[in-house]
Design an enzyme around this catalytic site. Sequence first.
Site, PDB file in Angstrom:
ATOM      1  N   ASP A  67      33.806 -12.302  -3.208  1.00 35.30           N
ATOM      2  CA  ASP A  67      34.402 -12.992  -2.064  1.00 35.30           C
ATOM      3  C   ASP A  67      33.361 -13.499  -1.069  1.00 35.30           C
ATOM      4  O   ASP A  67      32.179 -13.173  -1.161  1.00 35.30           O
ATOM      5  CB  ASP A  67      35.410 -12.066  -1.357  1.00 35.30           C
ATOM      6  CG  ASP A  67      34.887 -10.641  -1.186  1.00 35.30           C
ATOM      7  OD1 ASP A  67      33.674 -10.435  -1.322  1.00 35.30           O
ATOM      8  OD2 ASP A  67      35.692  -9.741  -0.913  1.00 35.30           O
ATOM      9  N   ASN A 135      42.948  -0.216   3.522  1.00 35.82           N
ATOM     10  CA  ASN A 135      44.369  -0.534   3.303  1.00 35.82           C
ATOM     11  C   ASN A 135      44.663  -0.804   1.824  1.00 35.82           C
ATOM     12  O   ASN A 135      45.702  -1.343   1.471  1.00 35.82           O
ATOM     13  CB  ASN A 135      44.794  -1.740   4.158  1.00 35.82           C
ATOM     14  CG  ASN A 135      44.060  -3.023   3.770  1.00 35.82           C
ATOM     15  OD1 ASN A 135      43.232  -3.025   2.865  1.00 35.82           O
ATOM     16  ND2 ASN A 135      44.367  -4.115   4.454  1.00 35.82           N
ATOM     17  N   HIS A 137      42.873  -2.789  -0.207  1.00 31.50           N
ATOM     18  CA  HIS A 137      42.521  -4.121  -0.724  1.00 31.50           C
ATOM     19  C   HIS A 137      41.330  -4.047  -1.678  1.00 31.50           C
ATOM     20  O   HIS A 137      40.499  -3.144  -1.600  1.00 31.50           O
ATOM     21  CB  HIS A 137      42.327  -5.157   0.392  1.00 31.50           C
ATOM     22  CG  HIS A 137      41.058  -5.076   1.174  1.00 31.50           C
ATOM     23  ND1 HIS A 137      41.034  -5.031   2.545  1.00 31.50           N
ATOM     24  CD2 HIS A 137      39.758  -5.072   0.802  1.00 31.50           C
ATOM     25  CE1 HIS A 137      39.796  -5.008   2.976  1.00 31.50           C
ATOM     26  NE2 HIS A 137      38.992  -5.014   1.936  1.00 31.50           N
ATOM     27  N   GLU A 142      44.503  -8.795   0.066  1.00 29.26           N
ATOM     28  CA  GLU A 142      45.176  -7.920   1.017  1.00 29.26           C
ATOM     29  C   GLU A 142      46.517  -7.440   0.445  1.00 29.26           C
ATOM     30  O   GLU A 142      47.020  -8.005  -0.530  1.00 29.26           O
ATOM     31  CB  GLU A 142      45.425  -8.699   2.319  1.00 29.26           C
ATOM     32  CG  GLU A 142      44.144  -9.127   3.039  1.00 29.26           C
ATOM     33  CD  GLU A 142      43.488  -7.981   3.815  1.00 29.26           C
ATOM     34  OE1 GLU A 142      43.667  -6.803   3.449  1.00 29.26           O
ATOM     35  OE2 GLU A 142      42.776  -8.282   4.789  1.00 29.26           O
TER      36      GLU A 142
HETATM   37  C1  GLP Z   1      35.366  -5.856   2.518  1.00 29.82           C
HETATM   38  C2  GLP Z   1      35.070  -6.508   1.179  1.00 29.82           C
HETATM   39  C3  GLP Z   1      35.474  -5.638   0.030  1.00 29.82           C
HETATM   40  C4  GLP Z   1      34.938  -4.251   0.250  1.00 29.82           C
HETATM   41  C5  GLP Z   1      35.571  -3.652   1.468  1.00 29.82           C
HETATM   42  C6  GLP Z   1      35.097  -2.238   1.763  1.00 29.82           C
HETATM   43  O1  GLP Z   1      36.603  -6.158   3.010  1.00 29.82           O
HETATM   44  N1  GLP Z   1      35.690  -7.785   1.037  1.00 29.82           N
HETATM   45  O2  GLP Z   1      35.005  -6.198  -1.174  1.00 29.82           O
HETATM   46  O3  GLP Z   1      35.216  -3.456  -0.870  1.00 29.82           O
HETATM   47  O4  GLP Z   1      35.236  -4.470   2.579  1.00 29.82           O
HETATM   48  O5  GLP Z   1      33.912  -2.274   2.493  1.00 29.82           O
HETATM   49  P1  GLP Z   1      32.958  -1.072   2.745  1.00 29.82           P
HETATM   50  O6  GLP Z   1      32.289  -0.813   1.449  1.00 29.82           O
HETATM   51  O7  GLP Z   1      31.995  -1.536   3.783  1.00 29.82           O
HETATM   52  O8  GLP Z   1      33.799   0.062   3.190  1.00 29.82           O
END
Ligand code: GLP
Length: 244
Positions: A67, A135, A137, A142
């Site tokens: 993404d 959440n 995702h 989402e």
């Molecule tokens: C973002 C990214 C996800 C990631 C998530 C968790 O929203 N788009 O791909 O898995 O955050 O992030 P973190 O690893 O910083 O907790």
Amino acid sequence: MKILVVKDYYDMSRLAAQAVAEVVTGTEKPVLGLATGSTPVGTYKLLVEMCKTGKLSFRNVTTVNLDEYVGLGKRDEQSYVHFMHENFFDRTDIPERNTNLPNGLAKDLDKECARYHDLLGEYRQDLQILGLGSNGHIGFNEPNTSFESTTHVVDLSQSTIRDNARFFPHPSCVPTRAITMGIAEIMNSKKILVLANGANKADAVYQMVYGEIKENCPASVLQRHPECTLIVDETAGARLLNVK
Ligand code: GLP
């Protein structure tokens, strides 16, 4: 789903790096699906080390990222393309032309989504790394995103904006939209490796593993993937350890 609950962040990262290295060495033209966020940073660090010490080469690897924020590009420190260069691409021998992310600066976002979808048709992931949103995702899919979705533009939820605000100077600087690989394209990966650490992920981890397979928890779809491995540290896996 294969589940590994390990002691801490380092052990999670070590096992994840090993799994990536196995795919890279055991596949002729490996395609890696990569994730950003704080979770995989340790994994990238170990992979960089393996490359620097000559144990692993990414010369023949192609990468496709999950993404990118709409409106951010390589020059923006908070962009995912910047993150990938800083944590992985610029520190290994991977040719830049082999690396792919959705372009958050594209003028025509629909066209960009179509381009990325076609690219994923050409480069099916041998292994997709996933982090997990609190959440539930995956990528930026989402809650209530269709399991059939392909690359699309999303309006980020308030909870995701809140979670990701720590990377920005002020919460108001967090982009409100992103381009994400769709759930169908994530599920198309031959193997999936989900990583999670920290107590704030414990509920999402539990829902992903034991919750109903439903679009209100995007990660629950991973229960249907034939080759999905979850590696969590003890705090993110806390609710799993209590299941008898
Ligand atoms: C973002 C990214 C996800 C990631 C998530 C968790 O929203 N788009 O791909 O898995 O955050 O992030 P973190 O690893 O910083 O907790």
